[in-house]
Write a protein that holds these residues in place. Structure first.
Motif, PDB file in Angstrom:
ATOM      1  N   LYS A 100       0.816  -1.218   0.000  1.00  0.00           N
ATOM      2  CA  LYS A 100       0.000   0.000   0.000  1.00  0.00           C
ATOM      3  C   LYS A 100       0.849   1.267   0.000  1.00  0.00           C
ATOM      4  N   VAL A 105       0.958   2.748  -6.023  1.00  0.00           N
ATOM      5  CA  VAL A 105      -0.316   2.561  -5.313  1.00  0.00           C
ATOM      6  C   VAL A 105      -0.759   3.875  -4.681  1.00  0.00           C
ATOM      7  N   VAL A 106       0.198   4.584  -4.076  1.00  0.00           N
ATOM      8  CA  VAL A 106      -0.114   5.872  -3.445  1.00  0.00           C
ATOM      9  C   VAL A 106      -0.606   6.869  -4.489  1.00  0.00           C
ATOM     10  N   ASP A 108      -2.104   6.281  -7.225  1.00  0.00           N
ATOM     11  CA  ASP A 108      -3.459   5.923  -7.634  1.00  0.00           C
ATOM     12  C   ASP A 108      -4.478   6.434  -6.614  1.00  0.00           C
ATOM     13  N   LYS A 109      -4.098   6.383  -5.333  1.00  0.00           N
ATOM     14  CA  LYS A 109      -5.001   6.864  -4.279  1.00  0.00           C
ATOM     15  C   LYS A 109      -5.143   8.378  -4.302  1.00  0.00           C
ATOM     16  N   LYS A 112      -8.131   9.408  -5.996  1.00  0.00           N
ATOM     17  CA  LYS A 112      -9.423   8.943  -5.490  1.00  0.00           C
ATOM     18  C   LYS A 112      -9.804   9.508  -4.122  1.00  0.00           C
ATOM     19  N   LEU A 113      -8.806   9.829  -3.291  1.00  0.00           N
ATOM     20  CA  LEU A 113      -9.089  10.221  -1.906  1.00  0.00           C
ATOM     21  C   LEU A 113      -8.834  11.700  -1.685  1.00  0.00           C
ATOM     22  N   GLU A 117      -7.654  12.647   4.082  1.00  0.00           N
ATOM     23  CA  GLU A 117      -7.891  11.227   4.322  1.00  0.00           C
ATOM     24  C   GLU A 117      -6.688  10.401   3.874  1.00  0.00           C
ATOM     25  N   LEU A 118      -6.134  10.733   2.704  1.00  0.00           N
ATOM     26  CA  LEU A 118      -4.971   9.999   2.216  1.00  0.00           C
ATOM     27  C   LEU A 118      -3.780  10.192   3.151  1.00  0.00           C
ATOM     28  N   GLN A 121      -4.283   8.007   6.214  1.00  0.00           N
ATOM     29  CA  GLN A 121      -4.020   6.594   5.942  1.00  0.00           C
ATOM     30  C   GLN A 121      -2.522   6.308   5.817  1.00  0.00           C
TER      31      GLN A 121
END
Length: 508
Positions: A100, A105-106, A108-109, A112-113, A117-118, A121
């Motif tokens: 993650k 991967v980060v 891509d987030k 979306k986030l 919030e990101l 996480q």
């Protein structure tokens, strides 16, 4: 070694008595030890040559190690080996955290986030990953990595260089070629022998080579580097060679230096700590970039809301354009150029125009129940407007007639190649930044005071009876727009501007 020989060693080192005779005695002892050595065949004392049997010994090792020799030339594979070493000792849960936190991967987030919030996480995942690196896991990672580092150093040894001392036609690799090794002058091979002895020092058959070679196999896309049983047999053979001290003895006699020794450096790489630190820096860098993008987006939105444009330049010298030119040559620039220019624009375009008219109505025509309150508001407004004089004075220091102007511009021209001038530019920028920050802080404090008055007066204008100003109805005759609307607009604009200043000065 007999006591008398040891005494002669100290004599040789200190230069006392008869060093030549001592040296001869010590070398004679070296010859004796070579003759009694298991590997005595490697050295021809009479001719000072290394026997072809030594080359044959090295060649057999080379044929075993050659796959590793080719592998270690691939830097991407070696880099992957480090990652695999870390992952080999992690649980499934921790491997999922590592996945993650991978950059792809980060990223891509990010799409979306929400930034907050990101960031939350990422911080939680990073904290969990740090907690997983306990003492036992760290020790196992480092131990495995150090073994593979020893293997890599061994595989990086220039086997061809030493072998071609004995057969100049020897090709690279295990090609089925039958070598025709000839004796080589020992002094010519001395450096290669010393390097060989050094790279085998950290190879011991008792270590956990099963895990180390498994990691290498994975890094090699499933292809076995060296079979474990073959590797263990080679290590036992090398241990015998090391314990015999034959290379040291050959080196001592070849160099005619009876105290010739090879320096050994232990391998103590801290892979786990280094990897975790790098991963932490990588993730924190992503978090910082996310927060920076969010902050810049907020700054731009607030600037447009207050000024109608994201960029404002009011000062002639202490501004973004000159700051960027300083940054372009690798220096720091002006940290508060943007907020200070915003402040000048806000005072000129809003405080001394829209707010001045509103304040005249409130302070001059308003009947305040408590005059101390009206004086507090009046003082805050005047303090804000007076700030422009101090800001102008700061900017003027960089003019042709200013304290720094002429020298500062001359230093800028030479700063890229002159460290003294670069330090001067940075020192001036730091001095002006400090002054700018103090001016901004003072103005923001007074703006907060005025903003609170706008909010409180708005509430007071809607009370019956009012508690702060008692003639609200009369004041309404002196403004085209409703007084409540003007108070609301002033409060919002001041509030937005204060937020803009706080974001740009990193204030809490």
């Amino acid at each position: 070694m007999p006591d008398d020989i040891i005494g002669k060693v100290f004599s040789l080192i200190s230069g006392n008595d008869e060093p030549d005779s001592d040296k001869k005695a010590l070398l004679k002892q070296v010859v004796k030890e070579i003759g009694q050595n298991k590997y005595a065949r490697f050295y021809r004392v009479r001719t000072d040559e290394i026997d072809p049997s030594f080359a044959a010994y090295i060649y057999e090792i080379y044929k075993i190690v050659y796959p590793a020799c080719a592998f270690v030339q691939n830097s991407s594979k070696i880099s992957r080996m480090r990652q695999i070493t870390v992952e080999a000792f992690m649980s499934k849960e921790n491997l999922e955290i590592i996945r993650k936190l991978r950059p792809e991967v980060v990223q891509d987030k990010v799409k979306k986030l929400e930034p907050q919030e990101l960031s939350r996480q990422l911080k939680e995942d990073l904290a969990s990953l740090f907690a997983a690196f306990d003492g036992s896991r760290v020790a196992n990672m480092n131990r495995c990595y150090n073994l593979n580092t020893a293997l890599i150093q061994f595989a990086q040894y220039d086997f061809l260089s030493i072998l071609r001392r004995f057969d100049t036609s020897l090709p690279e690799g295990n090609t089925g070629y039958v070598p025709r090794f000839q004796p080589a002058k020992a002094v010519d091979v001395l450096q290669e022998m010393a390097a060989f002895r050094e790279v085998i020092q950290n190879l011991e058959p008792g270590d956990d080579w099963k895990n180390a070679l498994t990691v290498m196999k994975i890094a090699r896309d499933g292809q076995e580097l060296i079979p474990l049983n073959v590797w263990n047999m080679l290590l036992m053979n090398l241990r015998e060679l090391k314990n015999s001290n034959i290379i040291e003895l050959m080196g001592q006699y070849a160099s005619k230096n009876p105290i010739w020794l090879i320096k050994h450096e232990p391998i103590d790489e801290q892979l786990a700590e280094t990897w975790l630190e790098a991963k932490g820096s990588e993730v924190n860098g992503v978090i910082d970039s996310i927060m920076t993008r969010q902050r810049n987006s907020q700054i731009e939105a607030l600037a447009i809301g207050v000024f109608g444009t994201p960029s404002v330049t009011k000062l002639q010298y202490y501004n973004r354009e000159i700051s960027d030119s300083i940054i372009d040559i690798g220096l720091g620039g002006f940290d508060y150029a943007s907020p200070l220019n915003y402040l000048v624009a806000f005072i000129q375009d809003f405080i001394t125009k829209e707010m001045q008219e509103l304040c005249d109505i409130l302070l001059v025509r308003g009947q305040w129940v408590n005059n101390a309150l009206s004086l507090e508001m009046s003082n805050a407004v005047h303090a804000i407007t007076d700030t422009t004089e101090e800001i102008d004075a700061l900017d003027e220091t960089l003019s042709d007639t200013g304290t720094h102007g002429t020298r500062f511009r001359a230093a800028l021209l030479r700063a890229e190649r002159d460290k003294v001038q670069a330090r001067y530019v940075n020192s001036v920028a730091a001095e002006l930044d400090e002054q700018a920050l103090e001016l901004i802080k003072a103005a923001v404090q007074n703006l907060v005071v005025v903003g609170k008055f706008m909010k409180n007066l708005l509430g007071d204008s809607q009370k019956s009876p009012p508690e702060v100003i008692i003639n609200w109805k009369e004041l309404g005759y002196f403004t085209k727009a409703p007084m409540s609307q003007r108070l609301t607009d002033a409060y919002k604009k001041i509030n937005f501007f204060v937020q803009l200043m706080l974001l740009q000065t990193h204030s809490e």
